[in-house]
Design a protein around this motif. Structure first.
Motif, PDB file in Angstrom:
ATOM      1  N   ALA A  39     -59.020 -43.839 -47.015  1.00 59.65           N
ATOM      2  CA  ALA A  39     -58.782 -44.294 -48.190  1.00 59.65           C
ATOM      3  C   ALA A  39     -57.393 -45.144 -48.390  1.00 59.65           C
ATOM      4  CB  ALA A  39     -58.403 -43.189 -49.370  1.00 59.65           C
ATOM      5  N   ALA A  40     -56.878 -45.558 -47.397  1.00 58.73           N
ATOM      6  CA  ALA A  40     -55.822 -46.562 -47.529  1.00 58.73           C
ATOM      7  C   ALA A  40     -55.970 -48.019 -47.098  1.00 58.73           C
ATOM      8  CB  ALA A  40     -54.600 -45.929 -46.525  1.00 58.73           C
ATOM      9  N   SER A  41     -55.577 -48.764 -47.947  1.00 60.25           N
ATOM     10  CA  SER A  41     -55.621 -50.191 -47.981  1.00 60.25           C
ATOM     11  C   SER A  41     -54.509 -50.732 -46.893  1.00 60.25           C
ATOM     12  CB  SER A  41     -55.641 -50.922 -49.126  1.00 60.25           C
ATOM     13  OG  SER A  41     -54.193 -51.084 -49.761  1.00 60.25           O
ATOM     14  N   MET A  42     -54.594 -52.043 -46.519  1.00 65.86           N
ATOM     15  CA  MET A  42     -53.449 -52.534 -45.847  1.00 65.86           C
ATOM     16  C   MET A  42     -52.032 -52.535 -46.563  1.00 65.86           C
ATOM     17  SD  MET A  42     -53.399 -56.655 -46.589  1.00 65.86           S
ATOM     18  CE  MET A  42     -55.033 -57.196 -45.881  1.00 65.86           C
ATOM     19  N   TYR A  63     -55.190 -54.912 -42.488  1.00 66.55           N
ATOM     20  CA  TYR A  63     -56.460 -55.298 -43.061  1.00 66.55           C
ATOM     21  C   TYR A  63     -56.986 -54.046 -43.664  1.00 66.55           C
ATOM     22  CZ  TYR A  63     -59.253 -52.518 -39.931  1.00 66.55           C
ATOM     23  OH  TYR A  63     -59.801 -51.150 -39.102  1.00 66.55           O
ATOM     24  N   ASP A  64     -57.777 -54.771 -44.867  1.00 68.15           N
ATOM     25  CA  ASP A  64     -58.358 -53.448 -45.785  1.00 68.15           C
ATOM     26  C   ASP A  64     -59.660 -52.928 -45.160  1.00 68.15           C
ATOM     27  OD1 ASP A  64     -56.252 -54.055 -47.906  1.00 68.15           O
ATOM     28  OD2 ASP A  64     -57.538 -55.586 -48.820  1.00 68.15           O
ATOM     29  N   ALA A 194     -57.596 -53.262 -55.732  1.00 66.63           N
ATOM     30  CA  ALA A 194     -58.742 -52.739 -55.323  1.00 66.63           C
ATOM     31  C   ALA A 194     -59.941 -53.475 -56.215  1.00 66.63           C
ATOM     32  CB  ALA A 194     -58.939 -51.402 -55.210  1.00 66.63           C
ATOM     33  N   ARG A 195     -61.072 -53.647 -55.387  1.00 68.46           N
ATOM     34  CA  ARG A 195     -62.308 -54.009 -55.921  1.00 68.46           C
ATOM     35  C   ARG A 195     -62.920 -52.759 -56.833  1.00 68.46           C
ATOM     36  NH1 ARG A 195     -66.288 -57.746 -52.328  1.00 68.46           N
ATOM     37  NH2 ARG A 195     -64.634 -58.944 -51.191  1.00 68.46           N
ATOM     38  N   ASN A 196     -62.797 -51.264 -56.410  1.00 62.09           N
ATOM     39  CA  ASN A 196     -63.287 -50.333 -57.000  1.00 62.09           C
ATOM     40  C   ASN A 196     -62.315 -49.005 -56.361  1.00 62.09           C
ATOM     41  OD1 ASN A 196     -64.497 -48.060 -58.197  1.00 62.09           O
ATOM     42  ND2 ASN A 196     -66.395 -48.981 -58.113  1.00 62.09           N
ATOM     43  N   TYR A 197     -61.387 -48.557 -57.262  1.00 62.18           N
ATOM     44  CA  TYR A 197     -60.711 -47.584 -56.477  1.00 62.18           C
ATOM     45  C   TYR A 197     -61.074 -46.122 -56.471  1.00 62.18           C
ATOM     46  CZ  TYR A 197     -56.216 -46.146 -54.599  1.00 62.18           C
ATOM     47  OH  TYR A 197     -55.383 -45.618 -53.964  1.00 62.18           O
ATOM     48  N   ALA A 198     -62.464 -46.083 -57.387  1.00 60.18           N
ATOM     49  CA  ALA A 198     -63.065 -45.053 -57.378  1.00 60.18           C
ATOM     50  C   ALA A 198     -63.707 -44.776 -56.011  1.00 60.18           C
ATOM     51  CB  ALA A 198     -64.222 -44.937 -58.642  1.00 60.18           C
ATOM     52  N   THR A 200     -62.495 -46.109 -53.366  1.00 65.17           N
ATOM     53  CA  THR A 200     -61.747 -45.894 -52.376  1.00 65.17           C
ATOM     54  C   THR A 200     -61.234 -44.398 -52.070  1.00 65.17           C
ATOM     55  OG1 THR A 200     -60.374 -48.115 -53.101  1.00 65.17           O
ATOM     56  CG2 THR A 200     -59.014 -46.356 -52.006  1.00 65.17           C
ATOM     57  N   LEU A 201     -61.297 -43.793 -53.522  1.00 63.09           N
ATOM     58  CA  LEU A 201     -60.985 -42.344 -53.206  1.00 63.09           C
ATOM     59  C   LEU A 201     -62.026 -41.577 -52.763  1.00 63.09           C
ATOM     60  CD1 LEU A 201     -59.170 -41.866 -56.744  1.00 63.09           C
ATOM     61  CD2 LEU A 201     -58.112 -41.830 -54.675  1.00 63.09           C
ATOM     62  N   ALA A 202     -63.225 -42.048 -52.787  1.00 63.65           N
ATOM     63  CA  ALA A 202     -64.443 -41.153 -52.218  1.00 63.65           C
ATOM     64  C   ALA A 202     -64.941 -41.227 -51.061  1.00 63.65           C
ATOM     65  CB  ALA A 202     -65.537 -41.075 -53.547  1.00 63.65           C
ATOM     66  N   ASN A 203     -65.071 -42.632 -50.627  1.00 62.17           N
ATOM     67  CA  ASN A 203     -66.169 -43.050 -49.836  1.00 62.17           C
ATOM     68  C   ASN A 203     -65.967 -42.714 -48.304  1.00 62.17           C
ATOM     69  OD1 ASN A 203     -67.942 -43.635 -51.944  1.00 62.17           O
ATOM     70  ND2 ASN A 203     -67.893 -45.961 -51.229  1.00 62.17           N
ATOM     71  N   HIS A 204     -64.490 -42.757 -47.999  1.00 62.17           N
ATOM     72  CA  HIS A 204     -64.356 -42.589 -46.508  1.00 62.17           C
ATOM     73  C   HIS A 204     -64.402 -41.135 -46.013  1.00 62.17           C
ATOM     74  CE1 HIS A 204     -61.440 -46.446 -45.873  1.00 62.17           C
ATOM     75  NE2 HIS A 204     -62.860 -46.401 -45.911  1.00 62.17           N
TER      76      HIS A 204
END
Length: 283
Positions: A39-42, A63-64, A194-198, A200-204
């Protein structure tokens, strides 16, 4: 432009998705690819840290991941990629930048990517560095009880920022180096970018971790540095010691006062160790 400054962000077509990549330093120098945690961007590899490493004669790439920052996003809770896909994105970044072999630095959950790369793709890895990660062995101490608030509505950006700050505070483990103002500024940039922070928080966390096809930690031949904070509440220090013990010839750098992160006061120690580690490894 001095040799250690950023070359600017680029959106690159890698493995059929868009990944946002940023480079620092001289492309002719030894390449270091920084792989952030779940859940961590660059942005969580601080630009000033990247510049500091580049200033010591390294070509630094951050990288993201998919579902972070400006890279391709999937619906929240519905990633259609695997852990191995995220690992192969590291090699895709290397391919896109014409880097045959890189020094790969993997943080937290994506220590699993370092393991896969080191065992299944050893020809692409000049050295490995594992930051705040674990072997996952059953006999290691469990995480401390992290006081995390309930996840907010993703439409409330201010609440999301406060949630990210609270998470970073918990994962710092009472570190004297936790800088709330700096983390809040980072979180505000991260959420806005972020394109979609929801997602980011969930998908990994919605994907199953993969392991290497051909072995385990004991089969890593690349020179390996393990870096771990002595205040890490999520993966206490014995996790880092276990990684060191599992990999032949690995060295451990204990960051005094650091939690599950790389706060600015430990950068000098981290950068010096990383530069030493990447000096003698095969190019």
């Amino acid at each position: 432009m001095t040799s250690h400054q950023s070359h600017g962000e680029q959106l690159l077509d890698i493995n059929g998705v868009e990944l946002c990549v940023e480079r620092f330093g001289d492309p002719a120098a030894p390449a270091i690819v920084l792989v952030a945690g779940a859940a961590a961007s660059m942005l969580w590899w601080d630009a000033d840290l990247c510049e500091q490493i580049a200033g010591r004669g390294r070509y630094v790439i951050r990288y993201d991941h998919r579902d972070t920052g400006r890279s391709t996003s999937y619906p929240p809770g519905q990633p259609t990629y695997s852990f191995n896909d995220l690992t192969l994105d590291v090699l895709g970044v290397q391919d896109a930048l014409d880097i045959e072999r890189a020094h790969v630095v993997c943080q937290s959950m994506f220590g699993g990517s370092g393991l896969i790369l080191g065992v299944d793709h050893p020809d692409r890895v000049a050295s490995l560095t594992f930051v705040s990660t674990s072997t996952g062995a059953d006999d290691l101490p469990p995480p401390s009880d992290l006081a995390m608030p309930a996840e907010p509505e993703s439409s409330d950006a201010a609440a999301v920022v406060e949630y990210v700050v609270a998470g970073a505070r918990a994962f710092a483990g009472g570190s004297p180096y936790f800088d709330e103002a700096a983390i809040r500024a980072l979180a505000e940039r991260d959420v806005a970018r972020a394109r979609n922070y929801a997602s980011t928080l969930a998908n990994h966390y919605a994907i199953e971790p993969d392991g290497p096809a051909r072995g385990g930690f004991g089969d890593i031949a690349a020179p390996t540095l393990v870096v771990h904070g002595d205040h890490d509440p999520f993966l206490p220090l014995p996790h880092g010691e276990a990684v060191r013990d599992a990999i032949p010839g690995a060295e451990l750098l204990v960051l005094k006062g650091a939690g599950h992160d790389l706060p600015k006061p430990v950068w000098d120690d981290f950068v010096s160790a990383l530069v030493r580690h990447t000096e003698g490894a095969r190019p």
